[in-house]
Scaffold this active site. Structure first.
Site, PDB file in Angstrom:
ATOM      1  N   HIS A  88      68.205 -34.603  32.769  1.00  0.00           N
ATOM      2  CA  HIS A  88      66.934 -34.624  33.491  1.00  0.00           C
ATOM      3  C   HIS A  88      65.872 -33.952  32.627  1.00  0.00           C
ATOM      4  CE1 HIS A  88      64.951 -35.288  37.353  1.00  0.00           C
ATOM      5  NE2 HIS A  88      64.276 -34.189  37.112  1.00  0.00           N
ATOM      6  N   HIS A 110      64.079 -38.260  35.490  1.00  0.00           N
ATOM      7  CA  HIS A 110      62.889 -37.413  35.648  1.00  0.00           C
ATOM      8  C   HIS A 110      61.567 -38.123  35.376  1.00  0.00           C
ATOM      9  CE1 HIS A 110      60.313 -33.891  35.836  1.00  0.00           C
ATOM     10  NE2 HIS A 110      59.912 -34.069  34.604  1.00  0.00           N
ATOM     11  N   HIS A 140      63.339 -30.230  40.807  1.00  0.00           N
ATOM     12  CA  HIS A 140      62.964 -30.078  42.221  1.00  0.00           C
ATOM     13  C   HIS A 140      64.151 -29.697  43.110  1.00  0.00           C
ATOM     14  CE1 HIS A 140      58.813 -31.354  41.807  1.00  0.00           C
ATOM     15  NE2 HIS A 140      59.195 -32.383  41.083  1.00  0.00           N
ATOM     16  N   HIS A 176      60.891 -41.342  35.679  1.00  0.00           N
ATOM     17  CA  HIS A 176      60.675 -42.339  36.738  1.00  0.00           C
ATOM     18  C   HIS A 176      60.270 -43.727  36.269  1.00  0.00           C
ATOM     19  CE1 HIS A 176      60.119 -39.274  40.285  1.00  0.00           C
ATOM     20  NE2 HIS A 176      61.169 -39.009  39.533  1.00  0.00           N
ATOM     21  N   ASN A 192      64.129 -36.131  44.286  1.00  0.00           N
ATOM     22  CA  ASN A 192      62.820 -36.398  44.906  1.00  0.00           C
ATOM     23  C   ASN A 192      62.965 -37.143  46.229  1.00  0.00           C
ATOM     24  OD1 ASN A 192      62.173 -37.184  41.601  1.00  0.00           O
ATOM     25  ND2 ASN A 192      61.150 -35.453  42.557  1.00  0.00           N
ATOM     26  N   ASP A 246      66.041 -41.585  40.036  1.00  0.00           N
ATOM     27  CA  ASP A 246      65.530 -40.697  41.079  1.00  0.00           C
ATOM     28  C   ASP A 246      65.042 -41.438  42.334  1.00  0.00           C
ATOM     29  OD1 ASP A 246      65.532 -39.886  38.409  1.00  0.00           O
ATOM     30  OD2 ASP A 246      64.047 -38.315  38.716  1.00  0.00           O
TER      31      ASP A 246
HETATM   32 FE   FE2 Z   1      62.330 -34.264  37.956  1.00  0.00          FE
END
Ligand code: FE2
Length: 273
Positions: free
Chosen positions: A153, A178, A68, A180, A40, A8
């Protein structure tokens, strides 16, 4: 076939790392196909058409999304004219855009890419296992396509591992996004599918999940929001996974993490040196 998947992109610093470093990586490692999660990328929330184009221009073949997806409302519109942007496959019927698509890599291979969302500790969506199976039934690896990339995700590592094992042998790569933070479990599963629970992020790791630390700490310690979440602005680490795909079978021949720049210990794809 050489495939790079990056986690991401978080905010401006994540975008800067991708646009600065990806063109050189594509050239140096002669990458055939690049997928990046971009959910993101616009200030930490969603994606704009301009940012999507910048990431594609830097060398990505496909940009994937997640929970998102629609934070920038324009994505609901421009996704219809951008076939290289994928939103979660298991969103409700009638959702704009698409969750899976077939692309042609630089080596001529046909690559099926899917973006799918988990359901554990996340929104209640359609069954991701059934959604993936439908796409694979319609476009099986080794028949209608030469490689399959699944960006799963999701929040829960258990659900990510379950997807990896359930589709082992039917995909070239199942990679989580997701959360991170890159996990240390990159491997080739027994059936030949490359797997990593989370690719990590392209963002500043001196942060809470890529966000400036101040507001998350405030909310954790006082339960009182003081402001907005803003992406942290320090140098981003490019983080993801490299997969060497056997062109005869479409399965993984080698797998390695990639981490460049920022605060995480570097890892270059030695499998391609
Ligand atoms: Fe996410």
């Amino acid at each position: 076939m050489r495939l790079l998947f990056l986690g991401d992109i978080v905010g401006r610093t994540g975008r800067a790392a991708v646009t600065a470093r990806l063109p050189g990586l594509v050239e140096r490692y002669r990458l055939d196909f690049v997928v990046i999660n971009g959910e993101n990328s616009a200030g930490g929330f969603g994606i704009t058409e301009e940012i999507c184009q910048d990431v594609l221009d830097a060398g990505a073949d496909v940009v994937t999304l997640g929970n998102h997806s629609w934070d920038q409302r324009e994505a609901l519109v421009f996704i219809e004219r951008q076939p290289r942007l994928l939103r979660p496959l298991n969103y409700p019927p009638g959702t704009p855009g698409r969750g899976a698509n077939l692309y042609v890599a630089r080596n001529g291979a046909r690559v099926l890419v899917m973006n799918v969302m988990g359901r554990v500790f996340m929104d209640a969506l359609d069954d991701p296992f059934a959604a993936i199976a439908r796409e694979l039934d319609a476009c099986p690896l080794g028949e209608q396509c030469d490689a399959v990339v699944i960006d799963f995700h999701a929040e829960a590592t258990s659900e990510k591992q379950a997807v990896g094992h359930f589709f082992d042998g039917r995909a070239s790569l199942v990679v989580g996004t997701h959360t991170h933070v890159p996990t240390a479990d990159w491997m080739i599963l027994p059936g030949g599918t490359a797997y990593m629970s989370d690719a990590g992020m392209c963002g500043d790791y001196d942060s809470v999940l890529g966000m400036d630390k101040e507001e998350p700490l405030q909310r954790f310690t006082t339960k009182i929001p003081r402001g907005r979440f803003e992406p942290a602005g320090g140098e981003a680490t490019l983080s993801g996974i490299c997969v060497d795909i056997d062109e005869m079978t479409g399965l993984a021949a080698a797998v390695a993490p990639i981490r460049i720049g920022g605060r995480l210990a570097p890892a270059l794809p030695a499998i391609w040196d």
